[in-house]
Design an enzyme around this catalytic site. Structure first.
Site, short mmCIF file in Angstrom:
data_model
loop_
_atom_site.label_atom_id
_atom_site.label_comp_id
_atom_site.label_asym_id
_atom_site.label_seq_id
_atom_site.Cartn_x
_atom_site.Cartn_y
_atom_site.Cartn_z
N LYS A 206 -1.37 15.16 0.57
CA LYS A 206 -0.86 15.00 -1.06
C LYS A 206 -1.90 16.75 -1.08
O LYS A 206 -2.23 17.23 -1.78
CB LYS A 206 -1.02 13.65 -1.58
CG LYS A 206 -1.04 14.39 -2.90
CD LYS A 206 -1.14 13.23 -4.48
CE LYS A 206 -0.89 13.59 -5.48
NZ LYS A 206 -0.84 12.71 -6.73
N GLU A 212 -8.39 11.95 9.25
CA GLU A 212 -6.99 11.92 10.41
C GLU A 212 -5.92 12.84 9.82
O GLU A 212 -5.78 13.32 11.36
CB GLU A 212 -6.65 10.85 9.96
CG GLU A 212 -8.19 9.66 9.48
CD GLU A 212 -8.60 9.45 8.30
OE1 GLU A 212 -8.19 10.39 7.73
OE2 GLU A 212 -8.49 8.48 8.45
N GLY A 267 -0.06 8.93 -4.29
CA GLY A 267 0.57 8.98 -2.83
C GLY A 267 1.10 8.03 -2.13
O GLY A 267 2.36 7.69 -1.71
N ARG A 268 1.01 6.81 -2.68
CA ARG A 268 1.84 5.43 -2.11
C ARG A 268 3.30 5.37 -2.93
O ARG A 268 3.96 4.05 -3.31
CB ARG A 268 1.02 4.97 -2.59
CG ARG A 268 -0.13 3.82 -3.84
CD ARG A 268 -0.64 3.25 -3.64
NE ARG A 268 -1.24 2.58 -4.92
CZ ARG A 268 -2.45 3.40 -5.42
NH1 ARG A 268 -3.39 4.28 -4.54
NH2 ARG A 268 -3.04 3.33 -6.55
N GLU A 353 -3.38 -1.12 -2.97
CA GLU A 353 -4.43 0.44 -3.09
C GLU A 353 -3.94 0.47 -4.91
O GLU A 353 -4.38 0.53 -4.80
CB GLU A 353 -3.87 1.07 -2.23
CG GLU A 353 -5.19 2.58 -2.00
CD GLU A 353 -4.23 3.48 -1.08
OE1 GLU A 353 -5.02 3.99 -0.86
OE2 GLU A 353 -3.99 3.83 -1.53
N HIS A 384 8.07 -18.47 14.48
CA HIS A 384 7.14 -18.82 15.59
C HIS A 384 5.56 -18.49 16.02
O HIS A 384 4.92 -18.58 17.18
CB HIS A 384 8.04 -18.51 17.79
CG HIS A 384 9.54 -19.14 16.98
ND1 HIS A 384 10.10 -19.79 17.67
CD2 HIS A 384 10.79 -18.40 15.96
CE1 HIS A 384 11.08 -19.85 17.14
NE2 HIS A 384 11.62 -19.51 16.36
N LYS A 512 -14.85 7.07 3.68
CA LYS A 512 -14.66 8.41 3.70
C LYS A 512 -15.97 9.49 3.57
O LYS A 512 -16.32 10.05 4.17
CB LYS A 512 -13.73 9.11 3.58
CG LYS A 512 -12.23 8.47 3.11
CD LYS A 512 -11.12 9.55 2.25
CE LYS A 512 -10.50 8.14 1.84
NZ LYS A 512 -9.52 9.67 0.82
O1 F6P Z 1 -6.89 7.15 1.77
C1 F6P Z 1 -6.17 6.78 1.15
C2 F6P Z 1 -5.45 7.74 0.40
O2 F6P Z 1 -5.78 8.83 -0.13
C3 F6P Z 1 -4.36 7.19 0.04
O3 F6P Z 1 -3.89 7.08 -1.60
C4 F6P Z 1 -3.41 8.47 0.87
O4 F6P Z 1 -1.91 7.42 0.34
C5 F6P Z 1 -3.87 8.97 1.62
O5 F6P Z 1 -4.62 8.60 2.01
C6 F6P Z 1 -3.00 9.90 2.61
O6 F6P Z 1 -3.78 10.88 1.14
P1 F6P Z 1 -2.94 12.20 1.57
O7 F6P Z 1 -1.35 12.00 1.28
O8 F6P Z 1 -3.56 13.65 0.44
O9 F6P Z 1 -3.50 12.87 2.56
#
Ligand code: F6P
Length: 556
Positions: A206, A212, A267-268, A353, A384, A512
């Site tokens: 987003k 990452e 995002g979620r 979250e 199990h 972060k």
């Molecule tokens: O660090 C949490 C977060 O901001 C989530 O809320 C989000 O889904 C994820 O990182 C990824 O964010 P992006 O889609 O901006 O890479």
């Protein structure tokens, strides 16, 4: 702002919990043949049985009163009509609009967003069909065989969970790979299997700033160029989904290959947007549409069904009862379906979250517990592994059992065995087994009096452990859409009851920022910064061990 604990319903529920302290669910079931019909509800192909909770009519009435007193229906309508319900970020929250195919006008800051959604879906459809039908060609003129979806959190868990859930609907025209971890192990393993000439990368972010994802995307681009000896045109192998068009462009993605996301999609809650592109690529656009339709069916149910028959509302209220009044602060998610194996991880993000917050809308501390610890695993494997604790542990963990009536893989004996366990486990958690029954069973099996006395307390299950059962007719794209939307609305409803901001996630920021400061300090010659002595020594140890390992083979 009045604290929820001052509400008459809240106080009544405190008293109800005290009154039920020594009540056992099995006594509530005894002689009450109506309990199931009283405490179950249905939406389309999903049946919710919440009768195996420590509730009675008084509790349910007070829970419904809590929903009234917290104006849940009013907030729901506000969310669905595009009001700002994410106050700290000043945003509307309209994942529901993404799955409304009726093109009903809905305005955000004076703009009707319905046409934006339709246009984006049309673009996704055309693109999906082009790739799946072999019309999208790579730098050597070959069609795509593999798609690597790079993203993390909400830009990964939803598409991954749904792709796995609907494996039985996948025709294998494209192989889907997901990369989320910045640990080089994941992307190395994925790329090692792929041919650059036939690989498409979907970069989902987003913000298009998530470290990452950006690191993995850069590695993917480097790999493509190295493997093609610089010949590949990244434009033929990279598409992006983002609300940050500029950043996606400056990464080198052509504007036609950027799919939009909007501020009003969290995002979620975004798998219904173009973030769901990997789902459409993997399963075909018609299955993605069916997913949207199922979610829309649940949206209509949430919006229109009286609260008592409303699945998300009742799930939310039962969750509030268990955590705030009975003191149970965890929630297990137990799918009895191998293909739903990523659902617990998906719901961890969706719920924790969203509702892992300690501050109310006014910025004051909340005096009660909010979002529970969500965890889980495919149920039959869990039996199990960790079910021992669910049955006899000191920590009582309410559990959602999720299964399907019809199997998509009806091998002789399998589904019956699976579902017999599904029904038996929630039954065992509810009824338990008392000392008299254990003694009788041991006696019948020929155990000596001495052995009986030695074993009896170990074999007693107290039972009285709350569970919900969610039984779908079949795991289909439509029903997965409805199931996920049901949990989304449950989370929203709980956020309203707890007066917390479910749609922001400020708590993830600090880590972060600190990581950004520490990363350059990890370079061999860099100075370690000012940290607490634990962090400083850990960083120093890391660098010292790395320096001494410099000349040895990595695998030694
Ligand atoms: O660090 C949490 C977060 O901001 C989530 O809320 C989000 O889904 C994820 O990182 C990824 O964010 P992006 O889609 O901006 O890479």
């Amino acid at each position: 702002m009045n604290c929820r604990t001052t509400l008459p319903s809240w106080q009544a529920l405190v008293a109800d919990a005290r009154a039920l302290e020594s009540t056992h669910m099995k006594d509530l079931f005894a002689g009450d043949e109506q309990r199931f019909s009283q405490y179950s509800a249905r939406c389309g192909a999903i049946l919710l049985d919440y009768s195996k909770n420590l509730i009675n009519e008084t509790v349910v009435e007070h829970l419904l009163q809590l929903a009234e007193e917290t104006e849940l229906a009013h907030w729901r309508d506000k969310m669905m009509s595009g009001a700002i319900v994410n106050p700290t970020e000043g945003r509307a929250v309209l994942h529901t609009a993404l799955r409304d195919r009726s093109e009903t006008a809905i305005e955000v800051e004076g703009e009707n967003i319905a046409p934006l959604i339709s246009d984006e879906l049309a673009k996704m459809k055309a693109f999906t069909e082009g790739v799946r039908e072999g019309r999208w060609l790579g730098y050597t003129g070959k069609a795509m065989t593999d798609v690597v979806s790079i993203g993390i959190g909400g830009s990964n868990l939803g598409p991954l969970m749904v792709t796995e859930a609907l494996q039985d609907y996948c025709d294998q025209s494209l192989k889907m790979h997901y990369v989320s971890n910045v640990d080089g192990a994941q992307i190395s393993q994925v790329l090692a299997k792929l041919n650059p000439a036939t690989t498409l990368f979907v970069i989902s972010s987003k913000t298009f700033t998530t470290a990452e994802t950006m690191t993995n995307a850069a590695t993917a681009r480097r790999w493509l160029m190295d493997q093609s000896s610089g010949e590949a045109a990244p434009g033929k192998h990279f598409v992006a989904i983002s609300s940050n068009i500029e950043k996606a462009q400056s990464f080198g993605i052509e504007s036609d290959n950027i799919f939009s996301m909007w501020d009003w999609v969290g995002g979620r809650y975004s798998l219904w947007s173009a973030i769901g592109l990997p789902i459409a690529l993997s399963l075909g656009f018609e299955h993605f549409e069916a997913l949207l339709e199922g979610a829309h069916e649940m949206d209509c149910h949430f919006a229109e069904t009286p609260l008592r028959q409303n699945l998300p509302v009742m799930l939310a209220l039962i969750g509030v009862w268990n955590s705030n009044f009975l003191g149970m602060n965890a929630q297990a998610i137990l799918p009895y379906d191998q293909n739903l194996h990523r659902l617990p991880a998906y719901l961890q993000q969706a719920d924790m979250e969203s509702n892992g917050k300690s501050t109310n809308w006014a910025g004051d501390p909340v005096p009660y517990t909010t979002g529970p610890i969500i965890w889980g695993e495919v149920g039959i494997n869990g039996q199990h592994a960790f079910y021992q604790l669910l049955h006899q542990g000191k920590t009582v963990v309410p559990a959602d059992f999720i299964g399907s009536v019809n199997s998509n893989n009806p091998l002789p004996g399998h589904h019956e065995n699976l579902m017999a366990n599904f029904f038996a486990q929630s039954q065992a958690m509810m009824t338990g087994v008392d000392a008299a029954s254990v003694r009788a069973q041991l006696k019948a099996s020929g155990a000596s009096e001495e052995d009986i006395e030695r074993l009896v307390s170990h074999k007693v299950h107290k039972g009285n452990r709350p569970t919900n059962t969610l039984l779908m007719d079949r795991l289909t794209p439509h029903n997965v859409g409805a199931l996920v939307a049901m949990y989304e609305h449950k989370i929203f409803a709980q956020g309203i009851i707890w007066q917390i901001c479910s749609f922001d996630q400020w708590g993830v920021e600090l880590g972060k920022v600190l990581a950004k400061a520490i990363e350059p300090e990890l370079a061999p010659d860099a100075e370690t910064g000012h940290h607490d002595c634990s962090t400083r020594n850990l960083v120093e140890h890391f660098k010292a061990v790395q320096a001494s390992a410099k000349n040895t083979s990595p695998k030694l």
